[in-house]
Design a protein around this motif. Structure first.
Motif, short mmCIF file in Angstrom:
data_model
loop_
_atom_site.label_atom_id
_atom_site.label_comp_id
_atom_site.label_asym_id
_atom_site.label_seq_id
_atom_site.Cartn_x
_atom_site.Cartn_y
_atom_site.Cartn_z
N PHE A 249 0.81 -1.31 -0.12
CA PHE A 249 0.09 -0.05 -0.04
C PHE A 249 0.87 1.41 -0.05
CE2 PHE A 249 -3.20 -2.95 1.43
CZ PHE A 249 -4.27 -2.48 0.94
N HIS A 250 0.36 2.25 -0.78
CA HIS A 250 0.91 3.55 -0.45
C HIS A 250 0.47 4.14 0.75
CE1 HIS A 250 0.99 7.99 -1.27
NE2 HIS A 250 1.85 7.71 -2.33
N PRO A 251 1.57 4.89 1.50
CA PRO A 251 1.04 5.38 2.77
C PRO A 251 -0.34 6.12 2.98
CG PRO A 251 3.22 6.07 2.23
CD PRO A 251 2.56 5.39 0.79
N ASP A 252 -0.50 6.85 1.71
CA ASP A 252 -1.89 7.64 1.80
C ASP A 252 -3.32 6.86 1.08
OD1 ASP A 252 -0.54 9.86 3.25
OD2 ASP A 252 -0.01 10.53 1.19
N ALA A 253 -2.89 5.64 1.05
CA ALA A 253 -4.09 4.85 0.30
C ALA A 253 -5.31 4.88 0.75
CB ALA A 253 -3.67 3.39 0.36
N ILE A 254 -6.34 4.47 -0.17
CA ILE A 254 -7.96 4.42 0.44
C ILE A 254 -8.23 2.99 0.05
CG2 ILE A 254 -10.28 5.41 0.16
CD1 ILE A 254 -8.94 7.80 -1.08
N TRP A 255 -9.00 2.28 1.21
CA TRP A 255 -9.28 1.12 0.83
C TRP A 255 -10.85 0.97 1.32
CZ3 TRP A 255 -7.35 -3.09 -0.96
CH2 TRP A 255 -7.96 -4.38 -0.81
N THR A 256 -11.53 0.65 0.55
CA THR A 256 -13.02 0.26 1.08
C THR A 256 -13.30 -1.18 0.72
OG1 THR A 256 -13.90 2.34 0.01
CG2 THR A 256 -15.41 0.62 0.44
N THR A 257 -13.68 -1.79 2.10
CA THR A 257 -14.04 -3.18 2.10
C THR A 257 -15.28 -3.47 1.39
OG1 THR A 257 -15.27 -3.05 3.99
CG2 THR A 257 -12.96 -3.06 4.52
N ALA A 258 -15.24 -4.91 1.16
CA ALA A 258 -16.50 -5.58 0.55
C ALA A 258 -17.72 -5.06 1.29
CB ALA A 258 -16.42 -7.09 0.33
N HIS A 259 -17.61 -4.85 2.56
CA HIS A 259 -18.64 -4.60 3.37
C HIS A 259 -19.11 -2.88 3.71
CE1 HIS A 259 -19.41 -8.81 4.30
NE2 HIS A 259 -18.25 -8.83 4.48
N GLY A 260 -18.27 -1.90 2.78
CA GLY A 260 -18.22 -0.72 2.63
C GLY A 260 -17.48 0.12 3.81
N LYS A 261 -16.75 -0.47 4.37
CA LYS A 261 -16.26 0.29 5.44
C LYS A 261 -14.89 1.04 4.67
CE LYS A 261 -13.71 -0.42 9.95
NZ LYS A 261 -14.54 0.72 10.87
N VAL A 262 -14.74 2.27 5.14
CA VAL A 262 -13.71 3.09 4.30
C VAL A 262 -12.80 3.34 5.09
CG1 VAL A 262 -13.35 5.38 3.33
CG2 VAL A 262 -15.74 4.17 2.96
N LEU A 263 -11.61 2.88 4.82
CA LEU A 263 -10.14 3.21 5.50
C LEU A 263 -9.49 3.91 4.79
CD1 LEU A 263 -9.92 -0.89 6.04
CD2 LEU A 263 -10.67 0.88 7.71
N ILE A 264 -8.83 5.03 5.42
CA ILE A 264 -8.09 6.11 4.78
C ILE A 264 -6.79 6.39 5.28
CG2 ILE A 264 -7.84 8.62 4.19
CD1 ILE A 264 -10.94 8.58 4.10
N GLY A 265 -5.73 5.92 4.72
CA GLY A 265 -4.40 6.07 5.05
C GLY A 265 -3.91 4.49 5.54
N LEU A 266 -2.50 4.42 5.72
CA LEU A 266 -2.01 3.00 5.88
C LEU A 266 -2.11 2.72 7.49
CD1 LEU A 266 -0.59 0.74 4.85
CD2 LEU A 266 1.71 1.71 5.37
N ASP A 267 -2.20 3.66 8.30
CA ASP A 267 -2.48 3.61 9.78
C ASP A 267 -3.84 2.59 9.61
OD1 ASP A 267 0.18 4.37 10.28
OD2 ASP A 267 -0.45 6.38 11.12
N ALA A 268 -4.89 3.37 9.15
CA ALA A 268 -6.30 2.74 9.39
C ALA A 268 -6.27 1.31 8.66
CB ALA A 268 -7.19 3.76 8.69
N ILE A 269 -5.68 1.35 7.45
CA ILE A 269 -5.67 -0.05 6.77
C ILE A 269 -5.10 -0.99 7.75
CG2 ILE A 269 -4.98 -1.30 4.44
CD1 ILE A 269 -5.27 1.70 3.36
N SER A 270 -4.00 -0.79 8.22
CA SER A 270 -3.07 -1.61 8.84
C SER A 270 -4.15 -2.10 10.40
CB SER A 270 -1.80 -1.07 9.44
OG SER A 270 -0.85 -1.71 10.19
N GLU A 271 -4.39 -1.09 11.02
CA GLU A 271 -5.24 -1.49 12.14
C GLU A 271 -6.52 -2.60 11.80
OE1 GLU A 271 -8.21 0.54 15.51
OE2 GLU A 271 -6.72 1.72 14.20
N PHE A 272 -7.24 -2.32 10.84
CA PHE A 272 -8.30 -3.10 10.34
C PHE A 272 -7.73 -4.44 9.93
CE2 PHE A 272 -10.84 -4.79 6.85
CZ PHE A 272 -12.14 -5.00 7.50
N THR A 273 -6.49 -4.47 8.98
CA THR A 273 -6.13 -5.68 8.56
C THR A 273 -5.59 -6.53 9.66
OG1 THR A 273 -5.52 -4.64 6.42
CG2 THR A 273 -4.37 -6.58 6.74
N ARG A 274 -4.83 -5.99 10.58
CA ARG A 274 -4.09 -6.86 11.49
C ARG A 274 -5.35 -7.37 12.49
NH1 ARG A 274 1.24 -6.36 11.31
NH2 ARG A 274 2.11 -4.53 10.37
#
Length: 134
Positions: free
Chosen positions: A38-63
């Motif tokens: 992931f790019h540090p400023d990435a945006i990720w939206t999960t299959a259930h619609g949860k929006v994650l902005i930035g690598l910190d949020a993506i990391s917290e969710f993924t872990r």
């Protein structure tokens, strides 16, 4: 092969390798491997619609969710289509399949990837969408 064609072929191969690493990290439930994509400023939206902005949020969710994922079968990811928006930005349609002895489900993620100054391609804006059967 001209220079532009060679560069495009190299970019497509690099993109395929990113998708293969997504597959490997999901099959092995490995958040560390997944998060390197992931790019540090990435945006990720999960299959259930949860929006994650930035690598910190993506990391917290993924872990939290990836190691506890409940699929017992195999998950596969395949590049279905690549659209270059610019030579260093691509929209990548992916076919995602979860296979188990009793069930099969499918997803249709869209990954926008960007090539960094060092040549690496990273996930930058992604939408993971489940496919409803029927």
């Amino acid at each position: 092969m001209d220079t532009d064609s060679a560069a495009r072929a190299a970019a497509i191969e690099a993109i395929r390798q990113i998708v293969a690493t997504v597959e490997h990290s999901q099959q092995n439930k490995d958040p560390d491997e997944f998060l390197t994509l992931f790019h540090p400023d990435a945006i990720w939206t999960t299959a259930h619609g949860k929006v994650l902005i930035g690598l910190d949020a993506i990391s917290e969710f993924t872990r939290k969710v990836l190691p506890a994922a409940e699929w017992d079968g195999k998950v596969t990811y395949e590049v279905a289509h690549v659209l270059f928006i610019r030579p260093d930005v691509a929209a990548v349609k992916v076919r995602q399949r979860y296979l188990s002895p009793d069930d099969e489900s499918e997803g249709a993620p869209l990954y926008v990837m960007s090539q960094q100054d060092d040549g690496r391609w990273l996930l930058t804006a992604c939408q993971n969408t489940g496919v409803v059967a029927g």
